[in-house]
Design a protein around this motif. Structure first.
Motif, PDB file in Angstrom:
ATOM      1  N   GLN A   1      14.076  18.276  -2.558  1.00 41.84           N
ATOM      2  CA  GLN A   1      12.874  19.093  -2.783  1.00 41.84           C
ATOM      3  C   GLN A   1      11.765  18.770  -1.783  1.00 41.84           C
ATOM      4  OE1 GLN A   1      12.548  20.136  -7.339  1.00 41.84           O
ATOM      5  NE2 GLN A   1      12.439  17.927  -7.124  1.00 41.84           N
ATOM      6  N   HIS A   2      11.771  17.535  -1.296  1.00 35.91           N
ATOM      7  CA  HIS A   2      10.635  17.075  -0.478  1.00 35.91           C
ATOM      8  C   HIS A   2      11.161  16.052   0.523  1.00 35.91           C
ATOM      9  CE1 HIS A   2       6.752  15.819   0.748  1.00 35.91           C
ATOM     10  NE2 HIS A   2       6.369  15.089  -0.291  1.00 35.91           N
ATOM     11  N   MET A   3      10.711  16.176   1.765  1.00 34.60           N
ATOM     12  CA  MET A   3      11.255  15.321   2.830  1.00 34.60           C
ATOM     13  C   MET A   3      10.400  14.105   3.141  1.00 34.60           C
ATOM     14  SD  MET A   3      14.242  15.952   3.966  1.00 34.60           S
ATOM     15  CE  MET A   3      14.148  14.946   5.435  1.00 34.60           C
ATOM     16  N   GLU A   4       9.316  13.861   2.411  1.00 34.56           N
ATOM     17  CA  GLU A   4       8.557  12.643   2.687  1.00 34.56           C
ATOM     18  C   GLU A   4       9.462  11.448   2.351  1.00 34.56           C
ATOM     19  OE1 GLU A   4       4.631  12.450   0.961  1.00 34.56           O
ATOM     20  OE2 GLU A   4       4.053  10.851   2.343  1.00 34.56           O
ATOM     21  N   PRO A   5       9.427  10.408   3.211  1.00 33.41           N
ATOM     22  CA  PRO A   5      10.426   9.346   3.075  1.00 33.41           C
ATOM     23  C   PRO A   5      10.431   8.593   1.742  1.00 33.41           C
ATOM     24  CG  PRO A   5       9.511   9.313   5.264  1.00 33.41           C
ATOM     25  CD  PRO A   5       8.693  10.310   4.473  1.00 33.41           C
ATOM     26  N   ASP A   6       9.365   8.655   0.951  1.00 31.80           N
ATOM     27  CA  ASP A   6       9.442   7.985  -0.358  1.00 31.80           C
ATOM     28  C   ASP A   6      10.514   8.641  -1.232  1.00 31.80           C
ATOM     29  OD1 ASP A   6       7.573  10.110  -0.280  1.00 31.80           O
ATOM     30  OD2 ASP A   6       6.522   9.429  -2.057  1.00 31.80           O
ATOM     31  N   HIS A   7      10.954   9.850  -0.847  1.00 35.35           N
ATOM     32  CA  HIS A   7      12.013  10.546  -1.596  1.00 35.35           C
ATOM     33  C   HIS A   7      13.251  10.846  -0.763  1.00 35.35           C
ATOM     34  CE1 HIS A   7       8.741  10.999  -4.340  1.00 35.35           C
ATOM     35  NE2 HIS A   7       8.051  11.649  -3.430  1.00 35.35           N
ATOM     36  N   SER A   8      13.068  10.915   0.534  1.00 40.01           N
ATOM     37  CA  SER A   8      14.181  11.386   1.372  1.00 40.01           C
ATOM     38  C   SER A   8      14.900  10.264   2.108  1.00 40.01           C
ATOM     39  CB  SER A   8      13.653  12.397   2.398  1.00 40.01           C
ATOM     40  OG  SER A   8      12.885  11.725   3.386  1.00 40.01           O
TER      41      SER A   8
ATOM     42  N   LEU B   1       8.264  13.631  -9.219  1.00 42.71           N
ATOM     43  CA  LEU B   1       8.888  12.600  -8.380  1.00 42.71           C
ATOM     44  C   LEU B   1       8.183  11.251  -8.489  1.00 42.71           C
ATOM     45  CD1 LEU B   1       9.908  14.640  -5.200  1.00 42.71           C
ATOM     46  CD2 LEU B   1      11.382  13.702  -6.982  1.00 42.71           C
ATOM     47  N   HIS B   2       7.020  11.225  -9.115  1.00 43.65           N
ATOM     48  CA  HIS B   2       6.327   9.962  -9.406  1.00 43.65           C
ATOM     49  C   HIS B   2       5.784  10.056 -10.821  1.00 43.65           C
ATOM     50  CE1 HIS B   2       6.258   8.992  -5.109  1.00 43.65           C
ATOM     51  NE2 HIS B   2       5.708  10.160  -4.867  1.00 43.65           N
ATOM     52  N   GLY B   3       5.689   8.909 -11.486  1.00 46.79           N
ATOM     53  CA  GLY B   3       5.059   8.920 -12.809  1.00 46.79           C
ATOM     54  C   GLY B   3       6.020   9.372 -13.889  1.00 46.79           C
TER      55      GLY B   3
ATOM     56  N   ALA C   1       8.507  18.066  -8.011  1.00 44.79           N
ATOM     57  CA  ALA C   1       8.262  17.333  -6.750  1.00 44.79           C
ATOM     58  C   ALA C   1       7.038  16.417  -6.920  1.00 44.79           C
ATOM     59  CB  ALA C   1       8.161  18.282  -5.577  1.00 44.79           C
ATOM     60  N   ASP C   2       6.112  16.409  -5.941  1.00 39.77           N
ATOM     61  CA  ASP C   2       4.946  15.515  -6.073  1.00 39.77           C
ATOM     62  C   ASP C   2       3.957  15.997  -7.147  1.00 39.77           C
ATOM     63  OD1 ASP C   2       5.503  13.505  -4.246  1.00 39.77           O
ATOM     64  OD2 ASP C   2       4.449  14.470  -2.594  1.00 39.77           O
ATOM     65  N   GLY C   3       4.029  17.274  -7.491  1.00 41.26           N
ATOM     66  CA  GLY C   3       3.124  17.827  -8.508  1.00 41.26           C
ATOM     67  C   GLY C   3       3.263  17.059  -9.814  1.00 41.26           C
TER      68      GLY C   3
ATOM     69  N   LEU D   1       0.850  -1.188   0.000  1.00 40.02           N
ATOM     70  CA  LEU D   1       0.000   0.000   0.000  1.00 40.02           C
ATOM     71  C   LEU D   1       0.891   1.245   0.000  1.00 40.02           C
ATOM     72  CD1 LEU D   1      -2.535  -1.007   2.807  1.00 40.02           C
ATOM     73  CD2 LEU D   1      -3.031  -0.899   0.358  1.00 40.02           C
ATOM     74  N   PHE D   2       0.701   2.132  -0.963  1.00 38.43           N
ATOM     75  CA  PHE D   2       1.475   3.376  -0.971  1.00 38.43           C
ATOM     76  C   PHE D   2       0.981   4.272   0.164  1.00 38.43           C
ATOM     77  CE2 PHE D   2       2.274   7.766  -2.491  1.00 38.43           C
ATOM     78  CZ  PHE D   2       3.663   7.699  -2.464  1.00 38.43           C
ATOM     79  N   GLU D   3       1.913   4.881   0.847  1.00 41.27           N
ATOM     80  CA  GLU D   3       1.618   5.688   2.038  1.00 41.27           C
ATOM     81  C   GLU D   3       0.799   4.900   3.054  1.00 41.27           C
ATOM     82  OE1 GLU D   3      -0.033   9.574   1.314  1.00 41.27           O
ATOM     83  OE2 GLU D   3       1.904  10.374   0.698  1.00 41.27           O
ATOM     84  N   GLY D   4       0.910   3.573   3.014  1.00 42.68           N
ATOM     85  CA  GLY D   4       0.210   2.746   3.986  1.00 42.68           C
ATOM     86  C   GLY D   4      -1.286   2.670   3.787  1.00 42.68           C
TER      87      GLY D   4
ATOM     88  N   VAL E   1       2.483  21.445  -1.203  1.00 42.84           N
ATOM     89  CA  VAL E   1       2.329  20.623  -2.407  1.00 42.84           C
ATOM     90  C   VAL E   1       3.409  19.529  -2.336  1.00 42.84           C
ATOM     91  CG1 VAL E   1       2.221  20.619  -4.933  1.00 42.84           C
ATOM     92  CG2 VAL E   1       1.743  22.753  -3.706  1.00 42.84           C
ATOM     93  N   HIS E   2       3.440  18.663  -1.387  1.00 38.91           N
ATOM     94  CA  HIS E   2       2.323  18.310  -0.558  1.00 38.91           C
ATOM     95  C   HIS E   2       2.607  18.472   0.927  1.00 38.91           C
ATOM     96  CE1 HIS E   2       2.136  13.856   0.964  1.00 38.91           C
ATOM     97  NE2 HIS E   2       1.065  14.395   1.464  1.00 38.91           N
ATOM     98  N   TRP E   3       3.839  18.818   1.280  1.00 39.88           N
ATOM     99  CA  TRP E   3       4.257  19.118   2.644  1.00 39.88           C
ATOM    100  C   TRP E   3       4.753  20.568   2.678  1.00 39.88           C
ATOM    101  CZ3 TRP E   3       7.583  14.752   5.420  1.00 39.88           C
ATOM    102  CH2 TRP E   3       6.786  13.628   5.655  1.00 39.88           C
TER     103      TRP E   3
ATOM    104  N   ARG F   1      -6.397   9.938  -9.274  1.00 40.82           N
ATOM    105  CA  ARG F   1      -6.576   9.222  -8.000  1.00 40.82           C
ATOM    106  C   ARG F   1      -5.462   9.621  -7.022  1.00 40.82           C
ATOM    107  NH1 ARG F   1      -5.698   3.811  -5.680  1.00 40.82           N
ATOM    108  NH2 ARG F   1      -4.232   3.320  -7.348  1.00 40.82           N
ATOM    109  N   TYR F   2      -4.245   9.767  -7.544  1.00 44.24           N
ATOM    110  CA  TYR F   2      -3.116  10.217  -6.718  1.00 44.24           C
ATOM    111  C   TYR F   2      -3.380  11.642  -6.226  1.00 44.24           C
ATOM    112  CZ  TYR F   2       1.620  11.796  -5.586  1.00 44.24           C
ATOM    113  OH  TYR F   2       2.723  12.329  -4.941  1.00 44.24           O
ATOM    114  N   TYR F   3      -3.776  12.522  -7.148  1.00 38.88           N
ATOM    115  CA  TYR F   3      -3.971  13.931  -6.785  1.00 38.88           C
ATOM    116  C   TYR F   3      -5.013  14.068  -5.678  1.00 38.88           C
ATOM    117  CZ  TYR F   3      -5.169  18.775  -6.654  1.00 38.88           C
ATOM    118  OH  TYR F   3      -5.410  20.041  -6.171  1.00 38.88           O
TER     119      TYR F   3
HETATM  120 FE1  FEO Z   1       4.676  13.605  -0.725  1.00 38.07          FE
HETATM  121 FE2  FEO Z   1       5.884  11.418  -3.036  1.00 38.07          FE
HETATM  122  O1  FEO Z   1       5.804  12.249  -1.366  1.00 38.07           O
END
Ligand code: FEO
Length: 385
Positions: free
Chosen positions: A75-82, A214-216, A162-164, A19-22, A143-145, A183-185
């Motif tokens: 650019q972004h500290m969420e762990p999927d990137h950091s 950062l995705h897609g 970044a996540d945009g 599960l992405f982001e749990g 966008v988003h943190w 769905r992601y947005y």
């Molecule tokens: Fe908000 Fe892809 O992390």
């Protein structure tokens, strides 16, 4: 993989994720993107998820071809990137790390250090020259943190977003962009429409020919299409005319009424009718549909003096993401004291610019002549608007 002569992709595909982001199912996996700009100086943009350290480091080494990075842009500290910041800094001890002030605060929280000897704090409009490539940092809080920055390379006209403009799905699977990007947005960024609008206004002032999220996938063509969808989504406007019926049904009687309404809508020529059983469908898909279309019918039972749990969860998802600017109708079922419509109305009371239909449907246990007539009347009203 080269994106331009000097920009290389070094991200990874994740097909092991449950599960992405749990919380989000990702049938086609997930991509964590990362990039390198090779110029007089070398810059690496973001890292990847913790499970892909080796693969990312190996991609990086291959792209560097013997060179050493000078800058690590976070650019972004969420762990999927950091997640790999500490690993990277261990490997490349002399690199300068470039991020917003807030990102460095988070870095210390995640890794116990904010790399005081190597840090370069950047804010709105700050620039970094790599030689030929001139980078400008643009803040994109929420966008988003709150710590997020995006990076514009004016030489190759690339926006690292970044996540945009991200989406679910790994890059080695072919699929429609809009479906999984939407769905992601709405799942992940949907609450932050205003900050996205602010970023889009800043982006409008830039000559962008490539978007590197950062995705897609990297977006290289027809950028107006993607920017247009982001503008629609972040301004909370419906993307298409259509009716979504989101329902729960315990023994099938509410479902019968829902299907009768769907049939009546189709018979009257409604351009698009989508039916979602909230107990069985992907909740994120149902949320996406609610934001995609112009009209929403909520059908549920009275339950424990309240409404059925899946419907409660669904409406909470909508309200916390700023659901607004749409038409809403209620169908309720209750065998002795129906109050679901009242509860749903209360839950949506703070939502902006919702139009509630004059007609609603009240089922007492099962459809009868009276409630069937209400279904017809509701279908007529929804089609007439
Ligand atoms: Fe908000 Fe892809 O992390």
């Amino acid at each position: 993989m080269f994106i331009t002569n000097d920009i290389k992709y070094i991200g990874v595909n994740d097909h092991n994720i449950d599960l992405f982001e749990g919380q989000y199912i990702v049938p086609n996996g997930m991509a964590y993107n990362s990039y390198v700009i090779l110029d007089d100086k070398v810059a690496v943009l973001d890292s990847v998820d913790a499970n892909f350290t080796k693969e990312w480091m190996s991609n990086l080494k291959e792209a560097l071809n013997g060179r050493t990075p000078d800058y690590f842009i976070v650019q972004h500290m969420e762990p999927d990137h950091s997640a790999n910041i500490a690993n990277f800094m261990q490997e490349y001890a002399d690199v300068k790390i470039v991020a917003s002030a807030k990102a460095f605060v988070m870095m210390k929280q995640f890794f116990g250090t904010d790399y005081p000897e190597q840090k370069i704090v950047v804010g709105e409009g700050d620039k970094l020259s790599l030689g030929k490539h001139k980078l400008t940092f643009v803040t994109a809080p929420m966008v988003h943190w709150p710590e997020v920055i995006v990076t514009y390379d004016s030489t190759d006209k690339v926006l690292f977003s970044a996540d945009g403009f991200g989406k679910f799905g790994a890059l080695d699977v072919e699929e429609d962009w809009a479906c999984e990007a939407r769905r992601y947005y709405f799942g992940i960024v949907g609450k932050y429409g205003m900050p996205v609008q602010t970023l889009l206004k800043k982006a409008a002032a830039l000559d962008i020919q490539i978007i590197c999220p950062l995705h897609g996938p990297v977006l290289k063509e027809n950028l107006g299409y993607y920017l247009g969808l982001y503008n629609t989504w972040s301004s909370y406007q419906p993307e298409e005319e259509g009716v979504v019926i989101a329902y729960t049904s315990i023994y099938g009687n509410t479902k019968k009424a829902v299907l009768a309404l769907a049939d009546a809508l189709k018979a009257k020529g409604c351009p698009k009718v989508v039916v979602n059983d909230l107990a069985r469908c992907d909740m994120a898909e149902a949320v996406e549909d609610a934001f995609r279309y112009s009209k929403l019918v909520l059908a549920t039972t009275t339950y424990n003096g309240d409404i059925f749990p899946f419907m409660k969860e669904f409406i909470n998802h909508l309200t916390e993401r700023g659901y607004s600017n749409r038409t809403v109708a209620f169908m309720e079922n209750g065998s002795w004291a129906p109050m679901a419509a009242k509860v749903m109305g209360r839950m949506l009371a703070e939502s902006k610019n919702l139009t509630f239909t004059e007609n609603s449907v009240k089922i007492m246990s099962a459809l009868n002549e009276e409630s069937s007539a209400q279904v017809e009347a509701l279908a007529a009203e929804l089609c007439a608007e």
